[in-house]
Design a protein around this motif. Structure first.
Motif, mmCIF file in Angstrom:
data_model
loop_
_atom_site.group_PDB
_atom_site.id
_atom_site.type_symbol
_atom_site.label_atom_id
_atom_site.label_comp_id
_atom_site.label_asym_id
_atom_site.label_seq_id
_atom_site.Cartn_x
_atom_site.Cartn_y
_atom_site.Cartn_z
ATOM 1 N N ASP A 1 0.793 -1.229 0.000
ATOM 2 C CA ASP A 1 0.000 0.000 0.000
ATOM 3 C C ASP A 1 0.824 1.277 0.000
ATOM 4 O O ASP A 1 0.259 2.365 -0.128
ATOM 5 C CB ASP A 1 -0.929 0.028 1.226
ATOM 6 N N ASN A 2 2.141 1.187 0.185
ATOM 7 C CA ASN A 2 2.919 2.424 0.185
ATOM 8 C C ASN A 2 4.239 2.223 -0.558
ATOM 9 O O ASN A 2 4.760 1.100 -0.641
ATOM 10 C CB ASN A 2 3.148 2.937 1.613
ATOM 11 N N PRO A 3 4.788 3.294 -1.114
ATOM 12 C CA PRO A 3 5.992 3.185 -1.950
ATOM 13 C C PRO A 3 7.212 2.649 -1.210
ATOM 14 O O PRO A 3 8.030 1.940 -1.802
ATOM 15 C CB PRO A 3 6.223 4.633 -2.413
ATOM 16 N N GLU A 4 7.351 2.984 0.083
ATOM 17 C CA GLU A 4 8.539 2.564 0.817
ATOM 18 C C GLU A 4 8.610 1.045 0.957
ATOM 19 O O GLU A 4 9.657 0.429 0.724
ATOM 20 C CB GLU A 4 8.568 3.219 2.202
ATOM 21 N N THR A 5 7.495 0.441 1.344
ATOM 22 C CA THR A 5 7.515 -1.010 1.509
ATOM 23 C C THR A 5 7.540 -1.720 0.155
ATOM 24 O O THR A 5 8.134 -2.796 0.027
ATOM 25 C CB THR A 5 6.304 -1.482 2.332
ATOM 26 N N LYS A 6 6.931 -1.115 -0.853
ATOM 27 C CA LYS A 6 7.029 -1.702 -2.193
ATOM 28 C C LYS A 6 8.472 -1.679 -2.677
ATOM 29 O O LYS A 6 8.935 -2.624 -3.324
ATOM 30 C CB LYS A 6 6.123 -0.956 -3.176
ATOM 31 N N PHE A 7 9.178 -0.602 -2.369
ATOM 32 C CA PHE A 7 10.590 -0.546 -2.740
ATOM 33 C C PHE A 7 11.355 -1.672 -2.045
ATOM 34 O O PHE A 7 12.191 -2.341 -2.657
ATOM 35 C CB PHE A 7 11.196 0.808 -2.363
ATOM 36 N N ALA A 8 11.069 -1.880 -0.772
ATOM 37 C CA ALA A 8 11.748 -2.948 -0.034
ATOM 38 C C ALA A 8 11.450 -4.314 -0.642
ATOM 39 O O ALA A 8 12.342 -5.166 -0.761
ATOM 40 C CB ALA A 8 11.331 -2.916 1.433
ATOM 41 N N LEU A 9 10.205 -4.534 -1.048
ATOM 42 C CA LEU A 9 9.843 -5.803 -1.684
ATOM 43 C C LEU A 9 10.581 -5.981 -3.010
ATOM 44 O O LEU A 9 11.041 -7.080 -3.336
ATOM 45 C CB LEU A 9 8.330 -5.863 -1.906
ATOM 46 N N ALA A 10 10.689 -4.896 -3.772
ATOM 47 C CA ALA A 10 11.436 -4.966 -5.031
ATOM 48 C C ALA A 10 12.913 -5.227 -4.765
ATOM 49 O O ALA A 10 13.568 -5.991 -5.482
ATOM 50 C CB ALA A 10 11.258 -3.664 -5.811
ATOM 51 N N LEU A 11 13.429 -4.617 -3.706
ATOM 52 C CA LEU A 11 14.837 -4.784 -3.359
ATOM 53 C C LEU A 11 15.154 -6.236 -3.007
ATOM 54 O O LEU A 11 16.231 -6.751 -3.346
ATOM 55 C CB LEU A 11 15.171 -3.862 -2.184
ATOM 56 N N LEU A 12 14.222 -6.910 -2.367
ATOM 57 C CA LEU A 12 14.435 -8.318 -2.029
ATOM 58 C C LEU A 12 14.624 -9.184 -3.273
ATOM 59 O O LEU A 12 15.245 -10.251 -3.207
ATOM 60 C CB LEU A 12 13.260 -8.850 -1.207
ATOM 61 N N CYS A 13 14.125 -8.711 -4.408
ATOM 62 C CA CYS A 13 14.252 -9.478 -5.651
ATOM 63 C C CYS A 13 15.697 -9.593 -6.120
ATOM 64 O O CYS A 13 16.019 -10.488 -6.911
ATOM 65 C CB CYS A 13 13.419 -8.833 -6.761
ATOM 66 N N VAL B 1 6.615 -3.161 -8.731
ATOM 67 C CA VAL B 1 7.463 -1.982 -8.890
ATOM 68 C C VAL B 1 6.901 -0.912 -9.821
ATOM 69 O O VAL B 1 7.164 0.276 -9.633
ATOM 70 C CB VAL B 1 8.881 -2.394 -9.374
ATOM 71 N N TRP B 2 6.107 -1.287 -10.821
ATOM 72 C CA TRP B 2 5.809 -0.300 -11.862
ATOM 73 C C TRP B 2 4.886 0.817 -11.408
ATOM 74 O O TRP B 2 4.937 1.923 -11.950
ATOM 75 C CB TRP B 2 5.243 -0.986 -13.105
ATOM 76 N N ASP B 3 4.049 0.577 -10.409
ATOM 77 C CA ASP B 3 3.189 1.679 -9.976
ATOM 78 C C ASP B 3 3.909 2.655 -9.043
ATOM 79 O O ASP B 3 3.332 3.661 -8.621
ATOM 80 C CB ASP B 3 1.903 1.164 -9.327
#
Length: 251
Positions: free
Chosen positions: A213-225, A247-249
């Motif tokens: 739901d927020n950009p910061e945690t989405k960034f962290a999820l993408a970083l785990l990739c 990541v795209w949104d």
């Protein structure tokens, strides 16, 4: 790219060398070729600040682009020198190593031009969101260009996109660790594992149901990739799918 690490006489190899990492890529900032002798490359070494000369036999080319600022000079005795014109002035490097501020500023300026315009082979066309299939295809193409394995190709593609995003301050060191591992060959799988733990700790500070739901945690999820040192075809597919889904949104 650094391949074998040679001894000073060029007759043997080393497991390590100050300033160089095996399989890492380095910016060549000038070149010196002696008649019937060695070709020396002037490089920005691992600390990303210092310059040093190395035998060209230690490297292979991954990007043949010649800096626009380079000029050629033939010295007395037939030595061929390629470098920015300002570096070819007689006595320039003596002034630099004697601490001349003007020479130091000239080096800084020329390095900025070369490093700032450095092209990443195989990544220059990656400038828009891609589907998972397109990410995998780009990874395979990059792996071929750089003569590396497809998993590293995917990690470099995903890293390329992640670095275009706004980085939460607490995640900056984790991104730097991954960047150093994949692009410079610095660190070990244990280094990535430690960084992964830090990334998960960051996520644990948020309620799980809010992670998307927020950009910061989405960034962290993408970083785990990009934190796994190895992966097979199934892992590539799953990682590309997950990355494309989160990541795209926030791109």
């Amino acid at each position: 790219m650094c391949t074998p690490l040679l001894t000073n006489d060029g007759q043997g190899t080393l497991e390590s060398s100050p300033g160089l990492s095996l399989d890492a890529e380095y910016q060549v900032v000038s070149l010196l070729a002696y008649p019937a002798g060695p070709v020396l490359l002037h490089l920005v070494i691992d600390d990303e600040h210092s310059l040093a000369w190395f035998d060209s036999r230690t490297f292979i080319t991954v990007d043949g682009t010649v800096p626009d600022s380079w000029e050629a000079r033939i010295r007395e005795g037939g030595t061929l020198d390629f470098a920015p014109a300002s570096w070819l002035v007689p006595g320039f490097w003596e002034d630099y190593y004697d601490g001349d501020p003007a020479a130091a500023e000239t080096v800084k300026t020329e390095l900025g031009k070369m490093m700032g315009t450095r092209r990443e082979p195989g990544l220059s066309d990656l400038s828009a969101p891609m589907t998972a299939m397109e990410l995998r295809s780009a990874a395979e193409q990059l792996a071929t260009i750089r003569a590396t394995d497809p998993w590293k190709g995917l990690m470099l593609v995903l890293l390329h996109f992640i670095k275009e995003l706004t980085v939460p301050m607490k995640l900056q060191p984790i991104l730097e660790t991954a960047d150093a591992y994949w692009t410079l060959g610095k660190g070990t799988p244990d280094t990535l594992e430690s960084a992964t733990a830090s990334c998960r700790d960051y996520l644990d500070a948020f309620e799980t149901h809010t992670h998307l739901d927020n950009p910061e945690t989405k960034f962290a999820l993408a970083l785990l990739c990009i934190m796994e040192p190895l992966g097979d075809a199934d892992a590539m597919s799953g990682t590309a799918d997950w990355f494309a889904g989160v990541v795209w949104d926030i791109w």
